[in-house]
Design an enzyme around this catalytic site. Structure first.
Site, PDB file in Angstrom:
ATOM      1  N   LYS A   1     -12.121  -9.122  -7.940  1.00 31.41           N
ATOM      2  CA  LYS A   1     -12.646  -7.794  -8.291  1.00 31.41           C
ATOM      3  C   LYS A   1     -11.577  -6.936  -8.951  1.00 31.41           C
ATOM      4  O   LYS A   1     -11.886  -5.944  -9.592  1.00 31.41           O
ATOM      5  CB  LYS A   1     -13.246  -7.097  -7.070  1.00 31.41           C
ATOM      6  CG  LYS A   1     -12.259  -6.788  -5.976  1.00 31.41           C
ATOM      7  CD  LYS A   1     -12.910  -6.034  -4.834  1.00 31.41           C
ATOM      8  CE  LYS A   1     -11.912  -5.863  -3.708  1.00 31.41           C
ATOM      9  NZ  LYS A   1     -12.473  -5.437  -2.457  1.00 31.41           N
TER      10      LYS A   1
ATOM     11  N   LYS B   1       0.827  -1.206   0.000  1.00 31.44           N
ATOM     12  CA  LYS B   1       0.000   0.000   0.000  1.00 31.44           C
ATOM     13  C   LYS B   1       0.861   1.256   0.000  1.00 31.44           C
ATOM     14  O   LYS B   1       0.463   2.276  -0.572  1.00 31.44           O
ATOM     15  CB  LYS B   1      -0.959   0.011   1.197  1.00 31.44           C
ATOM     16  CG  LYS B   1      -2.134  -0.943   1.024  1.00 31.44           C
ATOM     17  CD  LYS B   1      -3.210  -0.710   2.055  1.00 31.44           C
ATOM     18  CE  LYS B   1      -4.348  -1.704   1.926  1.00 31.44           C
ATOM     19  NZ  LYS B   1      -5.275  -1.661   3.070  1.00 31.44           N
TER      20      LYS B   1
ATOM     21  N   LYS C   1      -8.285 -17.049 -10.432  1.00 33.77           N
ATOM     22  CA  LYS C   1      -9.431 -16.897  -9.536  1.00 33.77           C
ATOM     23  C   LYS C   1     -10.266 -15.669  -9.923  1.00 33.77           C
ATOM     24  O   LYS C   1      -9.716 -14.662 -10.349  1.00 33.77           O
ATOM     25  CB  LYS C   1      -8.876 -16.692  -8.114  1.00 33.77           C
ATOM     26  CG  LYS C   1      -9.788 -17.181  -7.011  1.00 33.77           C
ATOM     27  CD  LYS C   1      -9.150 -16.964  -5.656  1.00 33.77           C
ATOM     28  CE  LYS C   1     -10.112 -16.170  -4.813  1.00 33.77           C
ATOM     29  NZ  LYS C   1      -9.613 -15.683  -3.560  1.00 33.77           N
TER      30      LYS C   1
END
Ligand code: TRP
Length: 338
Positions: free
Chosen positions: A205, A120, A202
């Site tokens: 989003k 992040k 997989k």
């Protein structure tokens, strides 16, 4: 003699989700739709983690709106405020209070090793704030405040849970037994859905291709369109076989939402083309999600109910954590807390 209880005390589960984004069909089929059973077996406490959300830049009005939406979605997906404690993290001040105390039992070096912090800070290099760094301590406080036994989390949160365990153990060692050391809750293996655009990956989003991922609040047209464009193979037969990743994935989805077996699905589509099959899967998914979507729409229109419900949940949560905070404050040597 004390009355014998035949029923064993339920283990306690704590989990929280950030008010960002909507569940994917993969999240839903794989885990969320088991919430109903989960609440039968465990005492569940579920929060919307808005305190965590502000570690990255948020627009205040949007955050408030997304928090309401996430809470409504949690209820629409079956978290039942009558059986479980459902609330918004910032409504119970004990999370932030405990976080401070626990931060004094967390080492700078430990936090520096968190891979999510490193990721992040790379992605938000203009806002590497201290909250982003101490994020895992707040998460530990969330869990330890309730003495949760089990925490259902995705792979990306494993390292944070491991840290919460270390903090609990360290605190217990220093001050005497205080916190339950939580374990990871491994969900019974639900179906694992793959991307509609790259069925070797997989469903996520963050798929680069928006058509790869179905969200549970997608409208019917969007769902049908995404399934119509699903990547398959150059054959024509609807059957579950190695190498047919796209068709296998569609069969898995169809089976999950209709309850039909693979053999039944193969029989149903024998002699029909992939086009018919994709349309049928899209229709079945849209039908399956329709009641959930209707419930979501009903809830999101009833702000007074949502507000009352999250505050009521927070009061229940507060009563549980008050005892933990009292204990912790006494152990670390603070003056008595009323
Ligand atoms: N960090 C978690 C996530 O982004 C959300 C979260 C906050 C959480 N507090 C928690 C999850 C406590 C489990 C337990 O997914």
């Amino acid at each position: 003699m004390a009355e014998q209880t035949t029923e064993q005390k339920k283990q306690r589960i704590f989990s929280a989700i950030q008010p960002t984004g909507v569940f994917t069909l993969g999240n839903y089929i794989g885990a969320v739709r088991n919430w109903d059973k989960l609440q039968e077996q465990y005492e569940c406490i579920y929060a919307i983690a808005d305190l965590h959300a502000i570690t990255v830049m948020q627009e205040p009005a949007k955050l408030r709106q997304n928090t309401m939406r996430a809470f409504a979605l949690m209820l629409a997906c079956g978290m039942d405020p009558e059986r479980s404690i459902t609330f918004v993290q910032s409504l119970n001040p004990h999370h932030a209070e405990l976080s401070w105390v626990l931060s004094c039992s967390t080492m700078f070096g430990e936090l520096s090793r968190m891979t999510q912090f490193k990721d992040k800070s790379r992605r938000h290099s203009d806002n590497i704030n201290a909250g982003l760094f101490t994020y895992p301590v707040l998460m530990a406080a969330d869990i330890l405040a309730y003495n949760a036994d089990l925490v259902p989390i995705g792979a990306d949160q494993k390292q944070h849970l491991e840290l919460a365990r270390n903090i609990a153990q360290r605190f217990n060692q220093r001050y005497g037994d205080t916190f339950t050391v939580p374990d990871c809750y491994i969900a019974p293996q639900g179906a694992r859905l793959m991307s509609l655009q790259d069925p070797t990956k997989k469903m996520s989003k963050s798929d680069e291709n928006a058509n790869g991922c179905v969200f549970i609040l997608d409208d019917k047209d969007t769902i049908l369109r995404k399934f119509k464009r699903a990547v398959t193979d150059s054959e024509t037969e609807v059957c579950f076989r190695e190498g047919k990743d796209g068709i296998n994935n569609l069969m898995t989805i169809y089976s999950a939402v209709t309850g039909k077996t693979f053999a039944e699905i193969e029989a149903e589509f024998a002699g029909k083309g992939y086009g018919d099959f994709k349309t049928a899967v899209g229709e079945a998914v849209a039908d399956h999600l329709a009641p959930l979507q209707a419930e979501y729409n009903r809830l999101i229109a009833d702000k007074a109910y949502l507000t009352a419900c999250m505050n009521n949940g927070a009061e229940q949560a507060f009563r549980l954590t008050r005892r933990t905070l009292q204990k912790v404050y006494r152990k670390v040597g603070f003056v008595d807390r009323k």
